[in-house]
Design a protein around this motif. Structure first.
Motif, PDB file in Angstrom:
ATOM      1  N   GLU A 196       1.067   4.015  -3.276  1.00 38.46           N
ATOM      2  CA  GLU A 196       0.791   5.117  -2.767  1.00 38.46           C
ATOM      3  C   GLU A 196       2.380   6.562  -3.035  1.00 38.46           C
ATOM      4  OE1 GLU A 196      -0.163   6.367   0.964  1.00 38.46           O
ATOM      5  OE2 GLU A 196      -2.473   5.972  -0.195  1.00 38.46           O
ATOM      6  N   HIS A 197       3.000   5.436  -3.423  1.00 40.85           N
ATOM      7  CA  HIS A 197       4.663   7.064  -3.592  1.00 40.85           C
ATOM      8  C   HIS A 197       4.360   6.410  -5.221  1.00 40.85           C
ATOM      9  CE1 HIS A 197       7.059   5.229   0.262  1.00 40.85           C
ATOM     10  NE2 HIS A 197       6.496   5.724   0.444  1.00 40.85           N
ATOM     11  N   GLU A 224      -0.604   7.680   7.578  1.00 43.24           N
ATOM     12  CA  GLU A 224      -1.469   6.928   7.718  1.00 43.24           C
ATOM     13  C   GLU A 224      -0.311   5.904   8.018  1.00 43.24           C
ATOM     14  OE1 GLU A 224      -4.473   3.843   4.865  1.00 43.24           O
ATOM     15  OE2 GLU A 224      -2.456   4.927   4.291  1.00 43.24           O
ATOM     16  N   HIS A 250      -0.963  10.340   3.042  1.00 40.57           N
ATOM     17  CA  HIS A 250      -0.264   9.073   3.143  1.00 40.57           C
ATOM     18  C   HIS A 250       0.682   9.523   4.271  1.00 40.57           C
ATOM     19  CE1 HIS A 250       2.656   6.778   1.555  1.00 40.57           C
ATOM     20  NE2 HIS A 250       3.737   7.433   1.732  1.00 40.57           N
ATOM     21  N   GLU A 259      -3.269  14.190  -0.178  1.00 43.87           N
ATOM     22  CA  GLU A 259      -3.486  12.915  -0.493  1.00 43.87           C
ATOM     23  C   GLU A 259      -1.709  12.895  -0.097  1.00 43.87           C
ATOM     24  OE1 GLU A 259      -3.992  10.417  -2.245  1.00 43.87           O
ATOM     25  OE2 GLU A 259      -6.069  11.021  -2.993  1.00 43.87           O
ATOM     26  N   TYR A 260      -0.911  13.409   0.258  1.00 42.69           N
ATOM     27  CA  TYR A 260       0.343  13.593   0.624  1.00 42.69           C
ATOM     28  C   TYR A 260       0.905  13.332   2.191  1.00 42.69           C
ATOM     29  CZ  TYR A 260       5.615  12.830   1.503  1.00 42.69           C
ATOM     30  OH  TYR A 260       6.664  12.309   2.152  1.00 42.69           O
ATOM     31  N   HIS A 298       0.900  -1.544   0.117  1.00 41.03           N
ATOM     32  CA  HIS A 298       0.140   0.079  -0.176  1.00 41.03           C
ATOM     33  C   HIS A 298       1.006   1.241  -0.077  1.00 41.03           C
ATOM     34  CE1 HIS A 298      -3.624   1.989   1.029  1.00 41.03           C
ATOM     35  NE2 HIS A 298      -3.405   3.120   1.257  1.00 41.03           N
ATOM     36  N   GLU A 338       1.339   6.898  -6.632  1.00 38.12           N
ATOM     37  CA  GLU A 338       0.974   7.826  -7.232  1.00 38.12           C
ATOM     38  C   GLU A 338       0.926   9.376  -6.731  1.00 38.12           C
ATOM     39  OE1 GLU A 338      -2.056   7.367  -8.489  1.00 38.12           O
ATOM     40  OE2 GLU A 338      -1.718   5.288  -9.029  1.00 38.12           O
ATOM     41  N   MET A 339       2.117   9.844  -5.713  1.00 35.81           N
ATOM     42  CA  MET A 339       2.174  10.755  -5.948  1.00 35.81           C
ATOM     43  C   MET A 339       3.814  11.279  -7.120  1.00 35.81           C
ATOM     44  SD  MET A 339       1.160  11.901  -2.809  1.00 35.81           S
ATOM     45  CE  MET A 339      -0.217  11.239  -3.169  1.00 35.81           C
TER      46      MET A 339
END
Length: 204
Positions: free
Chosen positions: A122-123, A160, A157, A153-154, A118, A125-126
């Motif tokens: 997400e990395h 989380e 991330h 978003e970051y 996960h 997506e960034m």
């Protein structure tokens, strides 16, 4: 993990607020006249710790400050451009080093594989969102709106990671490993950031 005596040395923990202030000051040095108001930060047990998780939170606070500073810049100013370039190189270097120092080991444990995947997903997506911003005119009204989406978003991330994924990973790592991972991260971060490039690619 094999480690030399010098690699096994650890830094001393520091008070959380002192760690946070140091991270913000590092961002302020990029553009001294731009405010760095990051406000309150999500609770985390790791801020100021002398291990991999404390080191990662240190970077996160630095990134929070850069995001806050970019948010109050205007148009295609030298400050916005300088801060954005620093943010992109910081996040790219941080993510690559984090994957090598932490998530590559965590991914091998079935109990934490999903968390690692996960985080790595997400990395990526960034990377896409930063490439899209880099390809657009910083002076356009839409640029700051798109940047706000990246910022949100970051921030989600890293919150989380700090409150859930790092906690889960810590349970399955030895104390010596998480201290050693900090040394690996520091080496890889320096190299990865130095080699980071500003990619420009519009997203649909």
């Amino acid at each position: 993990m094999n480690r030399t005596a010098s690699e096994a040395k650890t830094t001393k923990p520091i008070p959380p607020m002192q760690a946070r202030r140091a991270a913000v000051a590092k961002a302020k040095a990029i553009a001294v006249d731009v405010p760095a108001n990051i406000g309150s930060t999500p609770a985390t047990r790791f801020r100021g710790d002398a291990d991999i998780f404390g080191r990662l939170v240190e970077d996160h606070d630095h990134h929070r400050a850069l995001l806050a500073m970019i948010s109050v810049t205007h148009g295609h100013s030298p400050e916005r451009e300088r801060l954005f370039i620093e943010l992109v190189k910081e996040i790219k270097g941080h993510a690559a080093a984090e994957e090598q120092a932490l998530w590559s080991s965590v991914m091998r444990n079935p109990a934490t594989t999903d968390d690692a995947r996960h985080a790595v997903g997400e990395h990526k997506e960034m990377d896409k969102m930063m490439a899209d911003l880099a390809a657009r005119d910083m002076a356009s009204p839409g640029w700051l709106r798109r940047f706000a989406a990246l910022r949100d978003e970051y921030l989600h991330h890293i919150r989380e990671e700090e409150q859930e994924q790092f906690v889960a990973a810590q349970k399955h790592l030895s104390d010596s490993d998480i201290r050693y991972m900090r040394q690996v991260f520091n080496r890889r971060k320096k190299e990865e950031k130095a080699g980071a490039t500003i990619e420009k690619k519009l997203q649909k």
